[in-house]
Design an enzyme around this catalytic site. Structure first.
Site, short mmCIF file in Angstrom:
data_model
loop_
_atom_site.label_atom_id
_atom_site.label_comp_id
_atom_site.label_asym_id
_atom_site.label_seq_id
_atom_site.Cartn_x
_atom_site.Cartn_y
_atom_site.Cartn_z
N ASN A 1 0.83 -1.21 0.00
CA ASN A 1 0.00 0.00 0.00
C ASN A 1 0.86 1.27 0.00
OD1 ASN A 1 -2.36 -1.61 0.26
ND2 ASN A 1 -1.96 -1.80 2.45
N HIS B 1 -14.06 -2.07 6.06
CA HIS B 1 -12.88 -2.71 6.65
C HIS B 1 -13.16 -3.22 8.07
CE1 HIS B 1 -8.67 -2.52 8.35
NE2 HIS B 1 -8.37 -2.94 7.13
N GLU C 1 -15.84 3.64 3.69
CA GLU C 1 -14.49 3.89 3.21
C GLU C 1 -14.60 4.84 2.01
OE1 GLU C 1 -12.00 0.37 2.61
OE2 GLU C 1 -13.24 -0.69 4.07
C1 LIG Z 1 -5.35 -0.37 6.42
C2 LIG Z 1 -6.69 0.13 6.80
C3 LIG Z 1 -6.96 0.54 8.10
C4 LIG Z 1 -5.98 0.34 9.21
O1 LIG Z 1 -4.95 1.25 9.14
P1 LIG Z 1 -3.58 0.88 9.87
O2 LIG Z 1 -2.89 2.17 10.02
O3 LIG Z 1 -2.88 -0.09 8.97
O4 LIG Z 1 -3.96 0.26 11.18
C5 LIG Z 1 -8.19 1.12 8.35
N1 LIG Z 1 -9.12 1.25 7.39
C6 LIG Z 1 -8.90 0.83 6.13
C7 LIG Z 1 -9.96 1.00 5.11
C8 LIG Z 1 -7.68 0.24 5.80
O5 LIG Z 1 -7.49 -0.23 4.58
#
Ligand SMILES: *Cc1c(COP(=O)(O)O)cnc(C)c1O
Length: 386
Positions: free
Chosen positions: A45, A131, A174
């Site tokens: 990512n 998520h 999201e």
């Molecule tokens: C990766 C992700 C998270 C978590 O973020 P981190 O900083 O890796 O804990 C939260 N929401 C979504 C949609 C993600 O893809």
């Protein structure tokens, strides 16, 4: 304990859902080494290649030398360093909000901010593809949570209409969906939120750095009207396109103040190390000053799409995430292994991360990929999928 857990593991295995950790032996931008072999990483990512950018590394080193390797305490005790506050101001400026508050990760932000804002008597409407951290945040909140079909604004509206909470209505979504790469219809959603007096909690994890003129995310990409911003809570992460670690929640100054007082995952945890905050500040500075990495990323996304769409069915990309749905769990794992043999690292994503029957290769592009890497992976996928 050993035999009981071994039995449980066997059941996971028989469903094709066994997961194991993959040790990465070296990282050179998008090239990683596994079992002594170099592979091109199409599963990161780190969309802009900032995690290994010399300027971020330098900033992290300098701040670590100045402030120490760890912050030593939570923000409310003695861990609130000048650099945390500076980063929060940078984020707020960039996102055009009054304020922002750091969390130790996106997971922390979602399981802290959602339960702080929503509780018993409130209703949360949550997208079906949200998520796990958003789902957990909703569960912890004890608000009544209703799930609407993915990106379906008619379904959302009927739930908004039907909900008659004693308290408040929340919409949780999201911005860019992490396993499908598509975008939320944010303008329509905010119009609904306005009509039904709901607040919108927007997770920009995969939109930051990828969308918007300065990479500030979907809100910037869509040019969201200011009148909606008073019902918008913008969460985002620093560990994906920003190449560092941590997360933020941005919005009105009262939101920050409220979360400082109520978000348990903010209050009861050690503050982020200074080096991490310094790297994130530098990343935001780079994004705002130089559109070139984002342009290169989009060139790579379009190039892959152009090569791939002729040979196997994929939708037009709306982000750096390209799902290639295979179906069964073991078939997806097999496809991933075949690609690895050819020198490309693409993880198979299986239930419960995605719905049953939609196991997939989740391919992500990066500004750091070379044209011949993209040509090679497209060629290999074509050979395997046709
Ligand atoms: C990766 C992700 C998270 C978590 O973020 P981190 O900083 O890796 O804990 C939260 N929401 C979504 C949609 C993600 O893809």
């Amino acid at each position: 304990m050993k035999s009981e857990l071994a039995g449980a593991l066997k059941r996971i295995s028989s469903q094709g859902r066994y997961r194991c950790l993959q040790e990465i032996e070296a990282v050179r931008g998008p090239i990683i080494q596994i079992d002594g072999r170099e592979l091109v990483n199409f599963s990161s990512n780190d969309y802009l290649g900032l995690a290994t950018h010399p300027k971020l590394i330098e900033a992290a080193q300098a701040a670590t030398a100045e402030w120490g390797a760890g912050s030593g305490a939570s923000r409310l005790i003695s861990g609130n360093l000048e650099i945390h506050e500076a980063l929060e101001r940078d984020i707020a400026n960039w996102k055009r909000t009054e304020s922002s508050l750091l969390f130790n990760s996106g997971y922390h932000a979602n399981i802290g901010a959602i339960p702080a804002l929503a509780g018993e008597g409130d209703v949360i409407l949550s997208d079906a593809l949200n998520h796990a951290s958003l789902i957990d945040g909703c569960r912890l909140s004890r608000a009544e949570t209703r799930v609407f079909a993915h990106n379906d604004m008619d379904a959302l509206e009927s739930l908004l209409k039907a909900a008659q909470p004693q308290g408040r209505r929340f919409i949780v979504t999201e911005a860019v969906f992490s396993m499908d790469g598509d975008r939320a219809p944010l303008n329509d959603m905010l119009a609904l939120a306005d009509r039904y007096d709901a607040w919108v909690y927007l997770d920009e994890a995969h939109a930051v750095g990828v969308l918007g003129k300065t990479g500030a995310g979907l809100v910037e990409e869509f040019g969201i009207a200011a009148k909606f911003c008073n019902r918008l809570i913008q969460m985002g992460t620093l560990g994906k396109a920003l190449g560092s670690f941590g997360a933020y929640v941005a919005g009105p100054s009262e939101l920050r103040e409220f979360l400082v007082n109520t978000a348990r995952s903010f209050i009861f945890t050690t503050a982020l190390p200074a080096g991490v905050a310094a790297a994130a500040r530098r990343a935001i500075e780079i994004l705002r000053a130089d559109p070139e990495p984002q342009h290169r990323l989009w060139e790579n996304i379009r190039y892959f799409y152009q090569l791939a769409r002729a040979s196997f069915p994929i939708g037009e990309p709306q982000s750096a995430i390209i799902p290639i749905v295979i179906g069964g769990e073991s078939e997806a794992v097999r496809a991933s292994l075949r690609l690895r043999e050819a020198g490309y690292f693409i993880q198979a994503i299986r239930p419960p991360t995605v719905p049953a029957g939609t196991s997939r290769l989740r391919l992500t592009l990066s500004a750091g990929h070379q044209k011949n890497d993209i040509e090679g992976v497209a060629r290999t996928l074509k050979r395997y999928l046709q």
